[in-house]
Design an enzyme around this catalytic site. Structure first.
Site, PDB file in Angstrom:
ATOM      1  N   HIS A 187       0.745  -1.139   0.029  1.00  0.00           N
ATOM      2  CA  HIS A 187      -0.146   0.043  -0.080  1.00  0.00           C
ATOM      3  C   HIS A 187       0.727   1.291   0.186  1.00  0.00           C
ATOM      4  O   HIS A 187       0.454   2.284  -0.485  1.00  0.00           O
ATOM      5  CB  HIS A 187      -1.062  -0.198   0.890  1.00  0.00           C
ATOM      6  CG  HIS A 187      -2.202  -0.988   0.382  1.00  0.00           C
ATOM      7  ND1 HIS A 187      -1.880  -2.425   0.924  1.00  0.00           N
ATOM      8  CD2 HIS A 187      -3.187  -0.988  -0.132  1.00  0.00           C
ATOM      9  CE1 HIS A 187      -2.875  -3.188   0.352  1.00  0.00           C
ATOM     10  NE2 HIS A 187      -3.538  -2.215  -0.484  1.00  0.00           N
ATOM     11  N   ARG A 294     -10.378   0.898  -3.526  1.00  0.00           N
ATOM     12  CA  ARG A 294     -10.032   0.250  -2.182  1.00  0.00           C
ATOM     13  C   ARG A 294     -10.860   0.747  -1.122  1.00  0.00           C
ATOM     14  O   ARG A 294     -10.246   1.762  -0.474  1.00  0.00           O
ATOM     15  CB  ARG A 294      -8.586   0.122  -2.311  1.00  0.00           C
ATOM     16  CG  ARG A 294      -8.019  -0.420  -3.438  1.00  0.00           C
ATOM     17  CD  ARG A 294      -6.397  -0.486  -2.826  1.00  0.00           C
ATOM     18  NE  ARG A 294      -5.718  -1.622  -3.660  1.00  0.00           N
ATOM     19  CZ  ARG A 294      -5.292  -1.294  -4.986  1.00  0.00           C
ATOM     20  NH1 ARG A 294      -5.561  -0.243  -5.783  1.00  0.00           N
ATOM     21  NH2 ARG A 294      -4.456  -2.223  -5.636  1.00  0.00           N
ATOM     22  N   ARG A 330     -15.020  -1.914  -4.186  1.00  0.00           N
ATOM     23  CA  ARG A 330     -14.708  -3.336  -3.448  1.00  0.00           C
ATOM     24  C   ARG A 330     -15.014  -3.393  -1.947  1.00  0.00           C
ATOM     25  O   ARG A 330     -14.703  -2.282  -1.393  1.00  0.00           O
ATOM     26  CB  ARG A 330     -13.022  -3.676  -3.777  1.00  0.00           C
ATOM     27  CG  ARG A 330     -12.724  -4.900  -2.902  1.00  0.00           C
ATOM     28  CD  ARG A 330     -11.188  -5.249  -3.183  1.00  0.00           C
ATOM     29  NE  ARG A 330     -10.371  -4.316  -2.495  1.00  0.00           N
ATOM     30  CZ  ARG A 330      -9.032  -4.248  -2.540  1.00  0.00           C
ATOM     31  NH1 ARG A 330      -8.561  -4.999  -3.464  1.00  0.00           N
ATOM     32  NH2 ARG A 330      -8.376  -3.483  -1.866  1.00  0.00           N
ATOM     33  N   GLU A 430      -8.267 -13.487  -7.365  1.00  0.00           N
ATOM     34  CA  GLU A 430      -6.900 -13.033  -6.776  1.00  0.00           C
ATOM     35  C   GLU A 430      -6.416 -14.259  -5.918  1.00  0.00           C
ATOM     36  O   GLU A 430      -5.464 -14.227  -5.200  1.00  0.00           O
ATOM     37  CB  GLU A 430      -6.835 -11.938  -5.803  1.00  0.00           C
ATOM     38  CG  GLU A 430      -7.946 -11.513  -4.861  1.00  0.00           C
ATOM     39  CD  GLU A 430      -7.927 -10.267  -4.166  1.00  0.00           C
ATOM     40  OE1 GLU A 430      -7.060  -9.580  -4.364  1.00  0.00           O
ATOM     41  OE2 GLU A 430      -9.019 -10.002  -3.306  1.00  0.00           O
ATOM     42  N   ASN A 453      -1.947  -8.856  -7.984  1.00  0.00           N
ATOM     43  CA  ASN A 453      -1.041  -8.321  -7.019  1.00  0.00           C
ATOM     44  C   ASN A 453      -1.222  -9.702  -6.117  1.00  0.00           C
ATOM     45  O   ASN A 453      -0.079 -10.274  -5.572  1.00  0.00           O
ATOM     46  CB  ASN A 453      -1.360  -7.198  -6.129  1.00  0.00           C
ATOM     47  CG  ASN A 453      -1.622  -6.093  -7.248  1.00  0.00           C
ATOM     48  OD1 ASN A 453      -1.023  -6.029  -8.263  1.00  0.00           O
ATOM     49  ND2 ASN A 453      -1.967  -4.907  -6.695  1.00  0.00           N
ATOM     50  N   ASP A 454      -2.355  -9.971  -5.700  1.00  0.00           N
ATOM     51  CA  ASP A 454      -2.545 -11.230  -4.885  1.00  0.00           C
ATOM     52  C   ASP A 454      -2.427 -12.479  -5.515  1.00  0.00           C
ATOM     53  O   ASP A 454      -1.948 -13.482  -5.135  1.00  0.00           O
ATOM     54  CB  ASP A 454      -3.700 -10.901  -3.783  1.00  0.00           C
ATOM     55  CG  ASP A 454      -3.541 -10.186  -2.739  1.00  0.00           C
ATOM     56  OD1 ASP A 454      -2.492 -10.243  -2.345  1.00  0.00           O
ATOM     57  OD2 ASP A 454      -4.504  -9.507  -2.491  1.00  0.00           O
ATOM     58  N   ARG A 464       4.134 -10.861  -1.195  1.00  0.00           N
ATOM     59  CA  ARG A 464       4.320  -9.588  -2.036  1.00  0.00           C
ATOM     60  C   ARG A 464       5.017  -8.356  -1.327  1.00  0.00           C
ATOM     61  O   ARG A 464       5.527  -7.603  -2.314  1.00  0.00           O
ATOM     62  CB  ARG A 464       2.789  -9.099  -2.317  1.00  0.00           C
ATOM     63  CG  ARG A 464       1.995  -8.507  -1.293  1.00  0.00           C
ATOM     64  CD  ARG A 464       0.573  -8.354  -1.732  1.00  0.00           C
ATOM     65  NE  ARG A 464       0.040  -7.240  -2.172  1.00  0.00           N
ATOM     66  CZ  ARG A 464      -0.904  -6.746  -2.676  1.00  0.00           C
ATOM     67  NH1 ARG A 464      -1.940  -7.588  -2.525  1.00  0.00           N
ATOM     68  NH2 ARG A 464      -1.382  -5.639  -2.991  1.00  0.00           N
ATOM     69  N   CYS A 501      -7.671  -5.563 -12.315  1.00  0.00           N
ATOM     70  CA  CYS A 501      -7.248  -4.062 -11.436  1.00  0.00           C
ATOM     71  C   CYS A 501      -6.041  -4.239 -10.975  1.00  0.00           C
ATOM     72  O   CYS A 501      -5.351  -3.410 -10.109  1.00  0.00           O
ATOM     73  CB  CYS A 501      -8.374  -4.021 -10.520  1.00  0.00           C
ATOM     74  SG  CYS A 501      -8.634  -5.276  -9.248  1.00  0.00           S
TER      75      CYS A 501
HETATM   76  C1  PEP Z   1      -4.861  -7.276  -6.208  1.00  0.00           C
HETATM   77  O1  PEP Z   1      -4.673  -8.019  -5.128  1.00  0.00           O
HETATM   78  O2  PEP Z   1      -4.350  -7.267  -7.368  1.00  0.00           O
HETATM   79  C2  PEP Z   1      -5.629  -6.206  -5.876  1.00  0.00           C
HETATM   80  C3  PEP Z   1      -5.925  -5.137  -6.928  1.00  0.00           C
HETATM   81  O3  PEP Z   1      -5.941  -5.751  -4.551  1.00  0.00           O
HETATM   82  P1  PEP Z   1      -4.752  -5.316  -3.424  1.00  0.00           P
HETATM   83  O4  PEP Z   1      -3.925  -4.782  -4.234  1.00  0.00           O
HETATM   84  O5  PEP Z   1      -5.449  -4.118  -2.849  1.00  0.00           O
HETATM   85  O6  PEP Z   1      -4.689  -6.307  -2.539  1.00  0.00           O
HETATM   86 MG    MG Z   2      -5.661  -7.941  -3.473  1.00  0.00          MG
END
Ligand code: PEP
Ligand code: MG
Length: 572
Positions: A187, A294, A330, A430, A453-454, A464, A501
């Site tokens: 974040h 988010r 979300r 994800e 990302n996840d 990550r 996303c």
């Molecule tokens: C993801 O996991 O790709 C995502 C967009 O959500 P976040 O980065 O908030 O976990």
């Molecule tokens: Mg995520």
């Protein structure tokens, strides 16, 4: 000296370091200076606390709103309680220094509030803890940096960039950010990109090597920082900075163009946001909708839960700003690297695999239904809000969420409140479980959005945010690519729209693959909207099909990345 880290937010920044160090609240060396003197120190600290807190409250009132500022004015009122004060004075009479008096009395109150089975009372425990640490900070003279008042050309050096730090951060004064922790999709990184400030993260020991006032160059694209550079290096980077700015300026031609490939085929290009205010930035960036709001950030910058009205206003504001365009919101994605202290969630051995996101929300229908009702109501006028569930791993979760949504609709009908009866409910893909059951989930979902990302983290079994295993954490891994392709195919077969996303949606190397597989919607940070449109614009359908075929035939991440970087390198 060159400091290396993770390239998290593109751009080049030059300036002087301002280090935000963690406060040391250890008072074991403080000697008792006598009753009167300790009481005078306590009194002075309380006055200073009141003064600072009311200034912060006023700032928040202007920037965010009345409700949020009441949290701070409430803390002043708490500390004004004569009983609490007399207990502190009694402790001093008993031989405690002012620090020990504050610590003991506040801790006692916090424990007492925390033990009560009532949400409101537990929130008061968080407030008292906050009062304790801020009063101790004042008594011990721990320096706190005023982030709203940084000198121009500041390179902010901090362990982590938290959402509360960004409240009041004046972007025009911050040349760059360096943090000691966090990965490309942490974040900290997402916030830096949203602010459009160059950033390098996970520079280990940065707070040990860099001192306030040191000269720094930060190259957020390369992931390096140069400490105390010589004149030649400085002028070289000033030139690079100009080139970078010229490149950004050249993308402006894509501002008001449709998102089409070279054959004229249309794609949707949305933006990711973390606050209602950022929707304005998104609208100006040329985004055609919001692909991910988010909402956890709405829950993070405060000491108690945002009620239905606060949430409704935030979601409605985004809906109105983007009127006529889609807004995917979300639901609360708490846990993992996103802690919300006042929820009192239990400490877990493996927070990324724990009681988080949809799992937590389904176990807290009291809290979740407030959010669902706020979303239903916020969509009543524009009908452009879609609800998205994070971290889904099973069809049961989608059904349970839908059941709660139906209950909320019923309650709103009974209360005679307007809401969007046809609101869409989609799923974020994800986790490997969701990707592998995408065909089953597609039957229960109105749309998919792939959270790479996840998905990368869980598919590769790699944290990550951990710099030591960062080389494994890449969407160019054949495992991740196959997973993405499978999800898009499942969505196509079921006839539901599929977007992405995660940060991979803005990667110029991956864009041709996503186009070839049939991704409908790309949702990227506001700073990447125009570059993504330019990337899509460049490819023909027959070209991307060939590239995708070639890339899927390669067996290593480095092979895939090398190949895609070569074919997608900027045209000369
Ligand atoms: C993801 O996991 O790709 C995502 C967009 O959500 P976040 O980065 O908030 O976990
Ligand atoms: Mg995520």
């Amino acid at each position: 000296m060159i400091l290396r880290g993770i390239a998290a937010s593109d751009g080049i920044g030059l300036g002087r370091a301002v280090c935000v160090r963690e406060e040391n609240l250890d008072y074991s060396d403080v000697a008792y200076s006598g009753k009167e003197s300790e009481k005078a120190r306590l009194q002075a600290a309380i006055e200073e606390f009141e003064q600072r807190t009311s200034a912060m409250a006023e700032h928040i009132r202007q920037q965010v709103g009345d409700k949020e500022s009441e949290i701070l004015t409430g803390q002043i009122a708490m500390l004004a309680d004569p009983f609490m004060r007399s207990q502190m004075q009694d402790a001093i009479d008993g031989g405690a220094c002012a620090e020990a008096a504050v610590d003991n009395v506040c801790t006692m109150y916090a424990d007492m509030f925390a033990a009560v089975e009532d949400e409101m009372m537990r929130q008061r425990a968080t407030d008292v803890k906050d009062i304790r640490s801020r009063l101790l900070g004042i008594l011990l003279g721990a320096a706190s940096v005023d982030l709203s008042n940084l000198p121009t050309g500041t390179v902010l050096v901090t362990r982590e960039l938290t959402p509360s730090m960004t409240v009041g951060l004046q972007k025009k004064n911050v040349a760059a950010i360096i943090t000691a922790t966090g990965g490309k999709t942490s974040h900290s990184a997402i916030l830096a990109r949203a602010l459009q400030v160059p950033a390098v993260l996970s520079v280990t020991k940065v707070l040990e090597v860099v001192q306030d006032g040191d000269g720094l160059i930060v190259d957020g694209g390369e992931g390096i920082a140069i400490l105390n550079p010589d004149e030649r290096t400085r002028s070289e980077y000033l030139t690079r900075q100009k080139d970078y700015q010229a490149r950004i300026a050249s993308l402006k031609v894509y501002q008001n163009r449709p998102t089409v490939d070279a054959d004229g085929k249309r794609y949707q290009l949305f933006a990711n946001i973390g606050s209602a205010a950022e929707a304005e930035v998104a609208a100006q960036s040329g985004a055609e909708g919001i692909g991910l709001f988010r909402t956890e950030f709405l829950f993070m910058d405060r000491t108690s839960l945002p009620d239905e009205m606060v949430q409704y206003e935030a979601y409605r504001a985004v809906s109105q700003t983007m009127a006529g365009k889609e807004v995917i919101i979300r639901t609360l994605d708490v846990g993992g690297d996103k802690a919300i202290e006042y929820l009192g969630m239990e400490k877990e051995e493996n927070p990324f695999l724990g009681h988080r996101a949809i799992r937590y929300c389904l176990d807290r229908p009291d809290l979740y239904k407030v959010q669902l009702r706020a979303l239903l109501r916020a969509g009543a006028e524009e009908h452009n809000i879609k609800i998205m569930l994070p971290l889904v791993t099973s069809v049961d979760e989608v059904r349970a969420a839908r059941e709660l949504l139906e209950q909320c609709k019923q309650e709103l009908s009974e209360a005679g409140l307007p809401y969007d009866k046809d609101i869409a409910l989609g799923v974020m893909i994800e986790t490997p479980a969701a990707a592998l059951t995408a065909d089953l989930l597609a039957r229960e979902s109105d749309f998919f959005s792939i959270g790479t990302n996840d998905l990368t983290q869980y598919t590769m079994a790699v944290d990550r945010g951990n710099a030591q295993v960062a080389s494994l954490y890449t969407p160019f891994q054949p495992a991740v690519l196959r997973s993405i392709r499978g999800v898009i195919t499942a969505a196509k077969e079921a006839g539901i729209p599929v977007g992405m996303c995660g940060e991979a949606a803005a990667d110029p190397g991956l864009i041709p693959l996503l186009m070839a597989w049939g991704l409908d919607e790309f949702s990227v940070s506001t700073s990447s909207v125009l570059a993504t449109r330019a990337s899509i614009h460049r490819w023909r359908e027959d070209e991307v099909k060939l590239i995708a075929q070639e890339a899927l035939g390669l067996s290593t991440a480095s092979g895939v990345e090398g190949y895609l970087k070569k074919v997608s390198a900027p045209e000369k």
